[in-house]
Design a protein around this motif. Sequence first.
Motif, mmCIF file in Angstrom:
data_model
loop_
_atom_site.group_PDB
_atom_site.id
_atom_site.type_symbol
_atom_site.label_atom_id
_atom_site.label_comp_id
_atom_site.label_asym_id
_atom_site.label_seq_id
_atom_site.Cartn_x
_atom_site.Cartn_y
_atom_site.Cartn_z
ATOM 1 N N ASN A 59 0.795 -1.225 0.000
ATOM 2 C CA ASN A 59 0.000 0.000 0.000
ATOM 3 C C ASN A 59 0.830 1.278 0.000
ATOM 4 O O ASN A 59 0.283 2.363 -0.186
ATOM 5 C CB ASN A 59 -0.936 0.036 1.213
ATOM 6 C CG ASN A 59 -2.097 -0.914 1.065
ATOM 7 O OD1 ASN A 59 -2.485 -1.266 -0.036
ATOM 8 N ND2 ASN A 59 -2.631 -1.345 2.186
ATOM 9 N N TYR A 60 2.119 1.151 0.233
ATOM 10 C CA TYR A 60 2.878 2.390 0.390
ATOM 11 C C TYR A 60 4.264 2.362 -0.242
ATOM 12 O O TYR A 60 4.634 3.281 -0.963
ATOM 13 C CB TYR A 60 3.007 2.715 1.881
ATOM 14 C CG TYR A 60 3.369 4.144 2.148
ATOM 15 C CD1 TYR A 60 2.377 5.127 2.205
ATOM 16 C CD2 TYR A 60 4.700 4.538 2.320
ATOM 17 C CE1 TYR A 60 2.707 6.450 2.432
ATOM 18 C CE2 TYR A 60 5.035 5.859 2.548
ATOM 19 C CZ TYR A 60 4.036 6.819 2.605
ATOM 20 O OH TYR A 60 4.356 8.135 2.818
ATOM 21 N N LEU A 61 5.028 1.320 -0.010
ATOM 22 C CA LEU A 61 6.437 1.340 -0.399
ATOM 23 C C LEU A 61 6.694 0.863 -1.827
ATOM 24 O O LEU A 61 7.720 1.201 -2.408
ATOM 25 C CB LEU A 61 7.262 0.489 0.571
ATOM 26 C CG LEU A 61 7.313 1.029 2.004
ATOM 27 C CD1 LEU A 61 8.063 0.055 2.893
ATOM 28 C CD2 LEU A 61 7.978 2.397 2.036
ATOM 29 N N ARG A 62 5.797 0.072 -2.352
ATOM 30 C CA ARG A 62 5.986 -0.470 -3.691
ATOM 31 C C ARG A 62 6.347 0.647 -4.663
ATOM 32 O O ARG A 62 5.695 1.694 -4.670
ATOM 33 C CB ARG A 62 4.697 -1.139 -4.145
ATOM 34 C CG ARG A 62 4.838 -2.581 -4.531
ATOM 35 C CD ARG A 62 3.478 -3.171 -4.763
ATOM 36 N NE ARG A 62 2.652 -2.372 -5.672
ATOM 37 C CZ ARG A 62 1.346 -2.498 -5.792
ATOM 38 N NH1 ARG A 62 0.701 -3.380 -5.058
ATOM 39 N NH2 ARG A 62 0.671 -1.766 -6.636
ATOM 40 N N PRO A 63 7.381 0.437 -5.486
ATOM 41 C CA PRO A 63 7.830 1.525 -6.361
ATOM 42 C C PRO A 63 6.830 1.895 -7.449
ATOM 43 O O PRO A 63 6.861 3.003 -7.969
ATOM 44 C CB PRO A 63 9.125 0.978 -6.969
ATOM 45 C CG PRO A 63 9.039 -0.496 -6.816
ATOM 46 C CD PRO A 63 8.208 -0.776 -5.602
ATOM 47 N N ASP A 64 5.946 0.977 -7.802
ATOM 48 C CA ASP A 64 5.025 1.269 -8.913
ATOM 49 C C ASP A 64 3.715 1.866 -8.431
ATOM 50 O O ASP A 64 2.691 1.731 -9.083
ATOM 51 C CB ASP A 64 4.765 0.003 -9.726
ATOM 52 C CG ASP A 64 4.193 -1.119 -8.874
ATOM 53 O OD1 ASP A 64 4.453 -1.091 -7.661
ATOM 54 O OD2 ASP A 64 3.508 -1.998 -9.408
ATOM 55 N N ILE A 65 3.760 2.513 -7.304
ATOM 56 C CA ILE A 65 2.535 3.136 -6.797
ATOM 57 C C ILE A 65 2.532 4.620 -7.112
ATOM 58 O O ILE A 65 3.515 5.316 -6.904
ATOM 59 C CB ILE A 65 2.406 2.928 -5.267
ATOM 60 C CG1 ILE A 65 2.046 1.489 -4.977
ATOM 61 C CG2 ILE A 65 1.370 3.856 -4.688
ATOM 62 C CD1 ILE A 65 1.915 1.205 -3.506
ATOM 63 N N LYS A 66 1.401 5.047 -7.636
ATOM 64 C CA LYS A 66 1.219 6.466 -7.902
ATOM 65 C C LYS A 66 0.502 7.067 -6.707
ATOM 66 O O LYS A 66 -0.561 6.599 -6.315
ATOM 67 C CB LYS A 66 0.385 6.623 -9.169
ATOM 68 C CG LYS A 66 -0.014 8.030 -9.546
ATOM 69 C CD LYS A 66 -0.859 7.956 -10.814
ATOM 70 C CE LYS A 66 -1.514 9.273 -11.132
ATOM 71 N NZ LYS A 66 -2.423 9.116 -12.294
ATOM 72 N N ARG A 67 1.056 8.087 -6.139
ATOM 73 C CA ARG A 67 0.420 8.705 -4.985
ATOM 74 C C ARG A 67 -0.105 10.091 -5.351
ATOM 75 O O ARG A 67 0.169 10.595 -6.423
ATOM 76 C CB ARG A 67 1.420 8.798 -3.840
ATOM 77 C CG ARG A 67 2.064 7.466 -3.483
ATOM 78 C CD ARG A 67 2.683 7.487 -2.114
ATOM 79 N NE ARG A 67 1.648 7.632 -1.092
ATOM 80 C CZ ARG A 67 0.880 6.641 -0.677
ATOM 81 N NH1 ARG A 67 1.018 5.439 -1.182
ATOM 82 N NH2 ARG A 67 -0.028 6.841 0.244
ATOM 83 N N GLY A 68 -0.858 10.643 -4.465
ATOM 84 C CA GLY A 68 -1.381 11.971 -4.726
ATOM 85 C C GLY A 68 -2.825 11.942 -5.197
ATOM 86 O O GLY A 68 -3.477 10.906 -5.162
ATOM 87 N N LYS A 69 -3.260 13.099 -5.621
ATOM 88 C CA LYS A 69 -4.675 13.262 -5.944
ATOM 89 C C LYS A 69 -5.075 12.406 -7.150
ATOM 90 O O LYS A 69 -4.286 12.188 -8.068
ATOM 91 C CB LYS A 69 -4.986 14.737 -6.232
ATOM 92 C CG LYS A 69 -4.861 15.621 -5.009
ATOM 93 C CD LYS A 69 -5.605 16.919 -5.196
ATOM 94 C CE LYS A 69 -7.080 16.743 -4.884
ATOM 95 N NZ LYS A 69 -7.816 18.030 -4.882
ATOM 96 N N PHE A 70 -6.304 11.975 -7.119
ATOM 97 C CA PHE A 70 -6.869 11.249 -8.259
ATOM 98 C C PHE A 70 -7.252 12.265 -9.337
ATOM 99 O O PHE A 70 -7.826 13.307 -9.034
ATOM 100 C CB PHE A 70 -8.110 10.474 -7.831
ATOM 101 C CG PHE A 70 -7.804 9.218 -7.070
ATOM 102 C CD1 PHE A 70 -8.004 7.981 -7.651
ATOM 103 C CD2 PHE A 70 -7.303 9.270 -5.788
ATOM 104 C CE1 PHE A 70 -7.717 6.826 -6.963
ATOM 105 C CE2 PHE A 70 -7.015 8.116 -5.081
ATOM 106 C CZ PHE A 70 -7.232 6.884 -5.667
#
Length: 342
Positions: A59-70
Amino acid sequence: MGRSPCCDKMGLKKGPWTSEEDQKLLAYIEEHGHGSWRSLPEKAGLHRCGKSCRLRWTNYLRPDIKRGKFNLQEEQTIIQLHALLGNRWSAIATHLPKRTDNEIKNYWNTHLKKRLVKMGIDPVTHKPKNETPLSSSLGGLSKNAATLSHMAQWESARLEAEARLARESKLLLYQTKVSSSSSSHHHLNITSSSSGKQNTTLHVQRWMETFFDFFVYKQNNADHQQQHQLESPTSTVSFSEAKTEFVGSSSASTCLNMIKEAENDWISSTIHEFQGVEEGLTGLLLGGGDSLGRSFSADKNETAGETSGDCNNGYYEEDNKNYLDSIFSFVDPSPSDSTPLF
DNA sequence: AACTCCTGCAACCGCACTTTG
DNA sequence: CCAAAGTGCGGTTGCAGGAGT
């Protein structure tokens, strides 16, 4: 049966992760991969349970995660898929690259659900909360809502099948690779694979038959008017054809690929088609300064209309109509557009 | 400034399903 | 075939920070 949580072990840390813990987890996974989550914390020098590590990673550390606003398109996709799938966050997440199911779930609960509620739409059913006045004004809404429900059931079964197919495909691919190293053709020789393994052909066939049972059930229970609506609008392969071909074919992988392609085509096209009706829906839900923007910006001053639940506000009624029209125009394509999925 | 209330989100919990020995 | 281990998933909780008074 149930299992006792691994975190029951005393002395394991819970709560927010520190940057030091994140670093340890990242460093370990980058070097060794996660392997067994249960044994990971000890190896990585973390006083956490494996489950906590897995959650932090996915949910957080995975490098392929896009964070921020939808962005707008992501919001649309969530709303559209939720209308079809309900709270199946993992299924929804598969169609939103780089977003986690947890993030989507949170975003739905904190933002999107509230918007629907403020519009007087039940976020669970995507139907007007007070259906009587609206349904009379919209005409035939209940029928469409029932269709939507059918679609949700259908899509639910489809997604289960899709997930299963993905697993089977992985296994088949692996086994094909292994067997092809000594053989020039790719006819799967699954039955002779390693001892104790389930016969994958039979396994997939069992799924096909389960799916077929579901289909027959639907055929028997849906009224004839609605049958065409249970079928994929885009697929060109009938279920009976696929089943016959699958059972009769010695090349299970070919059939699996065919089915999987049909699955993916349909999912992609449904999203595409849904986005094709974004006029109204986008402005409606995303508040781009149009009618809903006015409604939302005035939320705090309009709680009386909200709490009364009568949806008499002209904006709300118009918005609801647009929103539902958008959904139902997708759900209820013209018969000429409908061809059976299987 | 101090307090309360609200919101958003990370993380936890427990159940269900799948895999493994 | 069975039980235990491993994993996935959805619901819920608790806390931090912002907004309002």
